[in-house]
Design an enzyme around this catalytic site. Structure first.
Site, PDB file in Angstrom:
ATOM      1  CE  LYS A 165      -3.308   2.641   2.709  1.00 24.34           C
ATOM      2  NZ  LYS A 165      -3.932   2.836   4.036  1.00 24.34           N
ATOM      3  N   GLY A 226      -7.514   9.108  10.496  1.00 27.94           N
ATOM      4  CA  GLY A 226      -7.757   9.118  11.927  1.00 27.94           C
ATOM      5  C   GLY A 226      -8.845  10.066  12.394  1.00 27.94           C
ATOM      6  CB  ALA A 252      -8.134   7.645   5.342  1.00 24.71           C
ATOM      7  N   GLY A 253     -10.746   7.814   7.382  1.00 26.41           N
ATOM      8  CA  GLY A 253     -11.839   8.693   7.773  1.00 26.41           C
ATOM      9  C   GLY A 253     -13.138   8.011   8.121  1.00 26.41           C
ATOM     10  CG  ASN A 274      -6.085   1.434  12.275  1.00 28.88           C
ATOM     11  OD1 ASN A 274      -4.974   1.923  12.202  1.00 28.88           O
ATOM     12  ND2 ASN A 274      -6.431   0.709  13.311  1.00 28.88           N
ATOM     13  CB  THR A 275      -8.909   5.640  13.676  1.00 24.42           C
ATOM     14  OG1 THR A 275      -7.603   5.845  13.124  1.00 24.42           O
ATOM     15  CG2 THR A 275      -9.052   6.492  14.919  1.00 24.42           C
TER      16      THR A 275
END
Length: 330
Positions: A165, A226, A252-253, A274-275
């Protein structure tokens, strides 16, 4: 005197690389070694002799940066089939929660970041990832294409395979990707046989250039890394889904399972998160919630979402044929 992972170390010239690694307690099968800018193949460790002034970098993976059970609807990236459409990020977790998160998410692919290796036999994230999960190392920390290429080559040497990635970020405030440098890194690595999955700001022209450079998928951000803000770039991602003939993976986000479901309803091929999971009160339960949301969104997309009326309403049941007309009017 040699430098190991940024620290001057009292090893004399003439010391063998294997001897040094063994003395420092490194797990050779879990690391990659670079000496003064040159990656050393594992097969050459025993023949490699350290010289005074050598700069040695020893790296390994850390947290970094089966979903859909429908085998008739696989996600195909770089010729490999996945039944899960949930890519799990491994950053921000304590290591003892990694395995539970992967299993509850049903994830078949997990991201990893490459960092300087811990010596002395300390815990390694690879010990916590279930067998059969595809490793997706990222180039987190790279500020330009050259740094991304270096990280990718080291990741392959550690033994993770050809998936990579690409993340190229030199903006430290918003952490937005540099599309130009990402395109350059993608072209170099695709020619070297990597299966390149670039993280990018959703711009149609940049996405076309990434496709032409040999990308295996496109990973546009939904919101800053994040942030958990959701799909702030929705309309631009929809353009990529319509125009780019590669899997579009929203990355992301994403902060809630409902937002992951929305991304899949749009026609995204997969979601990376993830976050939202790592910072949840119950990590395994949140991982499972995302899994179910992604499955539901994919099923809804394949089923064909119902129409949307711009004005007025339409009754779901007949308004005539039961009550007498005069009673209904009354």
């Amino acid at each position: 005197m040699i430098v190991i992972n940024g620290e001057k170390t009292e090893y004399q010239g003439g010391t063998g690389l294997t001897e040094m690694l063994s003395k420092e307690g490194y797990q050779i099968e879990r690391i990659a070694v670079e000496i003064s800018g040159e990656i050393i193949p594992k097969a050459s460790y025993s023949q490699t002799i350290l010289k005074d002034g050598d700069v040695v970098e020893i790296v390994s993976f850390m947290g970094g940066g089966s979903g859909s059970a429908d085998d008739d609807d696989p996600l195909v990236i770089g010729g490999k089939e996945f039944t899960s459409r949930f890519i799990l990020g491994s950053g921000k977790y304590s290591l003892d929660l990694i395995k539970a998160a992967v299993e509850h998410a049903g994830a078949q692919m997990i991201t990893l970041a490459l960092r300087r290796a811990n010596h002395g036999g300390m815990a390694n994230i690879l010990d916590y990832i279930p067998e059969g999960v595809t490793l997706l190392p990222n180039t987190s920390g790279a500020r330009n294409a050259d740094e991304a290429v270096r990280i990718a080559r080291l990741a392959r040497e550690v033994g993770c395979g050809d998936f990579i990635k690409i993340e190229v970020i030199h903006d430290s405030k918003y952490l937005l990707p540099d599309n130009y440098e990402t395109i350059r890194a993608t072209e170099i690595l695709a020619k070297e046989g990597f299966i390149v999955m670039p993280y990018m700001y959703p711009d149609l022209n940049a996405a076309r250039d990434l496709q032409n450079a040999g990308a295996a998928s496109i990973m546009p951000l939904g919101a800053p890394i994040g942030s958990n803000k959701g799909i702030c770039t929705k309309e631009f991602i929809e353009i990529l889904i319509d125009e780019i003939d590669l899997p579009i993976i929203v990355d992301a986000g994403i902060g809630k399972p409902s937002q992951a479901c929305e991304a899949m309803e749009m026609g995204a091929a997969a979601v990376m998160a993830n976050t939202a999971i790592a910072t949840a009160g119950d990590v395994p339960a949140m991982a499972e919630a995302f899994k179910k949301a992604i499955e539901a969104g994919r099923t809804a997309y394949r089923s064909g979402l119902g129409r949307v009326l711009s004005k007025g309403g339409s009754a779901s049941s007949p308004l005539t044929g039961f009550l007498r007309e005069e009673e209904r009017e009354a």
